[in-house]
Design an enzyme around this catalytic site. Sequence first.
Site, PDB file in Angstrom:
ATOM      1  N   ARG A   1     -10.230 -11.544   2.241  1.00 44.91           N
ATOM      2  CA  ARG A   1     -11.132 -12.580   1.721  1.00 44.91           C
ATOM      3  C   ARG A   1     -10.459 -13.953   1.767  1.00 44.91           C
ATOM      4  O   ARG A   1     -11.134 -14.971   1.937  1.00 44.91           O
ATOM      5  CB  ARG A   1     -11.557 -12.213   0.290  1.00 44.91           C
TER       6      ARG A   1
ATOM      7  N   ASP B   1      -2.866  -7.569  -1.607  1.00 46.89           N
ATOM      8  CA  ASP B   1      -3.603  -6.648  -0.740  1.00 46.89           C
ATOM      9  C   ASP B   1      -5.077  -7.047  -0.616  1.00 46.89           C
ATOM     10  O   ASP B   1      -5.804  -6.508   0.205  1.00 46.89           O
ATOM     11  CB  ASP B   1      -3.471  -5.213  -1.264  1.00 46.89           C
TER      12      ASP B   1
ATOM     13  N   LYS C   1       0.843  -1.198   0.000  1.00 48.08           N
ATOM     14  CA  LYS C   1       0.000   0.000   0.000  1.00 48.08           C
ATOM     15  C   LYS C   1       0.878   1.247   0.000  1.00 48.08           C
ATOM     16  O   LYS C   1       1.976   1.228   0.542  1.00 48.08           O
ATOM     17  CB  LYS C   1      -0.859   0.027   1.280  1.00 48.08           C
TER      18      LYS C   1
ATOM     19  N   ASP D   1      -7.392  -3.137  10.684  1.00 46.23           N
ATOM     20  CA  ASP D   1      -7.837  -4.264   9.865  1.00 46.23           C
ATOM     21  C   ASP D   1      -8.168  -5.522  10.664  1.00 46.23           C
ATOM     22  O   ASP D   1      -8.538  -6.547  10.096  1.00 46.23           O
ATOM     23  CB  ASP D   1      -6.774  -4.562   8.794  1.00 46.23           C
TER      24      ASP D   1
HETATM   25  N1  BES Z   1      -8.088  -3.792   4.592  1.00 46.60           N
HETATM   26  C1  BES Z   1      -8.323  -3.385   3.260  1.00 46.60           C
HETATM   27  C2  BES Z   1      -9.668  -2.706   3.072  1.00 46.60           C
HETATM   28  C3  BES Z   1      -9.852  -1.353   3.714  1.00 46.60           C
HETATM   29  C4  BES Z   1      -9.627  -0.198   2.989  1.00 46.60           C
HETATM   30  C5  BES Z   1     -10.314  -1.248   5.003  1.00 46.60           C
HETATM   31  C6  BES Z   1      -9.831   1.033   3.560  1.00 46.60           C
HETATM   32  C7  BES Z   1     -10.518  -0.007   5.590  1.00 46.60           C
HETATM   33  C8  BES Z   1     -10.288   1.129   4.867  1.00 46.60           C
HETATM   34  C9  BES Z   1      -8.289  -4.602   2.328  1.00 46.60           C
HETATM   35  O1  BES Z   1      -7.469  -5.637   2.722  1.00 46.60           O
HETATM   36  C10 BES Z   1      -7.780  -4.130   1.020  1.00 46.60           C
HETATM   37  O2  BES Z   1      -6.659  -3.742   0.950  1.00 46.60           O
HETATM   38  N2  BES Z   1      -8.630  -4.183   0.001  1.00 46.60           N
HETATM   39  C11 BES Z   1      -8.287  -3.771  -1.305  1.00 46.60           C
HETATM   40  C12 BES Z   1      -8.776  -4.810  -2.273  1.00 46.60           C
HETATM   41  C13 BES Z   1      -8.249  -4.640  -3.655  1.00 46.60           C
HETATM   42  C14 BES Z   1      -6.774  -4.899  -3.711  1.00 46.60           C
HETATM   43  C15 BES Z   1      -8.993  -5.597  -4.571  1.00 46.60           C
HETATM   44  C16 BES Z   1      -8.969  -2.429  -1.563  1.00 46.60           C
HETATM   45  O3  BES Z   1     -10.100  -2.229  -1.096  1.00 46.60           O
HETATM   46  O4  BES Z   1      -8.354  -1.575  -2.178  1.00 46.60           O
HETATM   47 ZN    ZN Z   2      -7.126  -5.808   4.713  1.00 43.44          ZN
HETATM   48 MN    MN Z   3      -5.474  -5.404   2.073  1.00 36.99          MN
END
Ligand code: BES
Ligand code: ZN
Ligand code: MN
Length: 505
Positions: free
Chosen positions: A357, A353, A283, A294
């Site tokens: 899931r 990332d 990230k 998280d």
């Molecule tokens: N933990 C994040 C989701 C998240 C984002 C929680 C902002 C709280 C605030 C999750 O693991 C993640 O990184 N999701 C990605 C998925 C993508 C790579 C398909 C996302 O939402 O960008």
């Molecule tokens: Zn996450």
């Molecule tokens: Mn993530």
Amino acid sequence: MKFFAKTKDVASIEADLLAVFAFIGKGRESVRLSDEAQKIDGKLDGIITDAISSEEFEAKREEGIRFHTYGKIPAKTVLVVGLGTVADLTVFDWQTAVAVIGKKSQSAAAKRIAIAPPHEVIEAFGPDACAEGVAEGMLLGTYTFHKHKGDASKSNKRSFDEAYVLVSAARINAVAVGLKRGKTVGSAVCFVRDLVNESPSTTTPSYLGLVAKELVKGKAAMKCEEFARSEIRKLGMEGLLGIARGSEEEPRFIRLDYNGGGQKTIVLVGKGITFDAGGLSLKPSKSMETMKLDMAGAASILGIFQALPVLRPKAHVVGLIAACENMPSGRAIKPGDIVRMMSGKTVEILNTDAEGRVVLADALSFAAKNIHKPDAIIDIATLTGACVAALGEEISGLFTDNEKLAQRLGDAARATGEKIWRLPLAREYKELLKSDVADIKNISGSRYGGAISAALFLQEFVPEGVAWAHLDIAGPAYAEKAAPLTPKGATGTGVRMILKYLLSL
Ligand code: BES
Ligand code: ZN
Ligand code: MN
């Protein structure tokens, strides 16, 4: 902090701060005082009506005006709090009004607070729910996380010692019950906030395991089982192990059981990524700043299990937590890696990332394999930024194909002031998860609809015919700006509605 139901009158109660209420009246512009506020206004020579005439106070929600009483009544100060119009007053609005009282009592360093709920509110929600709202509003509104700050700012936030809810003798029992329930639930929410706000280097997967074991100590109805790496391997959870590979921290899989009797078995599954750096799909630094959040889903399950032995719903509740860090390193899982999950399905990891899931999928498989005929499986996870884009920071996404479960969770959310909105498990998007080399891939082939594709991914690991709901709490889990009920930072979302749901079975 102690809560008491009292039959004392507003004109005779001894307190540092006495809270009474006012509504916006029928003529829109007009302010209508509650019966108790009118009585106080009379005792204080019309000081409240004067403030209304001079438009210092309009009875809007989140509005409060405080007066000194100069010995005219035993309460040292009076706070008049706005409730807006009665017709559209929600439990959330009522809790918010109480949180405003909590905030004012902190700034005024009031230790003993009396609250006189208007009969309009008692009638709208019932005496017990009204009282529950008082306890929750006070606890949530005065919450702070200052344990790592210097002494000065710690003492700045002095909190109340005692709160009295003034009601008629006929309602005192219902109010006492509601206060007890509200205190239990409110404390559980604050417990979750503490866990999420704490440094991610402290709240590691093994730390969550310790907390879980601590929760069941001395409780006959509760059990905790903790699986370390070798046991996770034996279970076949290669998804959880794969995500954990880049971290120096040991992963944990945690199972909690609460046996409250009754016929129903409900399984709660929490995402416990104790820090989400994104793995090798790293990230950007700004997005990483809040990624200690998280594990909010996992923390909410710990909060729920803290409250269960006190609230004692008649059900068997199983809590499952898949916990690890998502870190980049020379050993980390790589984009392109193919993983054989506990269910036997293979997943092509294209973006490390999208880790939540993957770990949740194995937890869902554990539920499918090890828990006999669950009546419902509910997972709770800070799963996607896309859900935040869709519903904003205050509303969680609900995904389910089960109408009854949707109804029940919707009712529970409404009753507790939490906000959820149902999004579709759109079958037509399933093909976006097709992989060239594995059974399924962990990201969608489209830039859009990311909250839905994440939910569809999870659905692949839920056995057919099981009532399953997925709550994406990525928005509400963490407040970027302060509100009366939620200071900046962790909010503890989900605890209130899930407990309400369990109590409704
Ligand atoms: N933990 C994040 C989701 C998240 C984002 C929680 C902002 C709280 C605030 C999750 O693991 C993640 O990184 N999701 C990605 C998925 C993508 C790579 C398909 C996302 O939402 O960008
Ligand atoms: Zn996450
Ligand atoms: Mn993530």
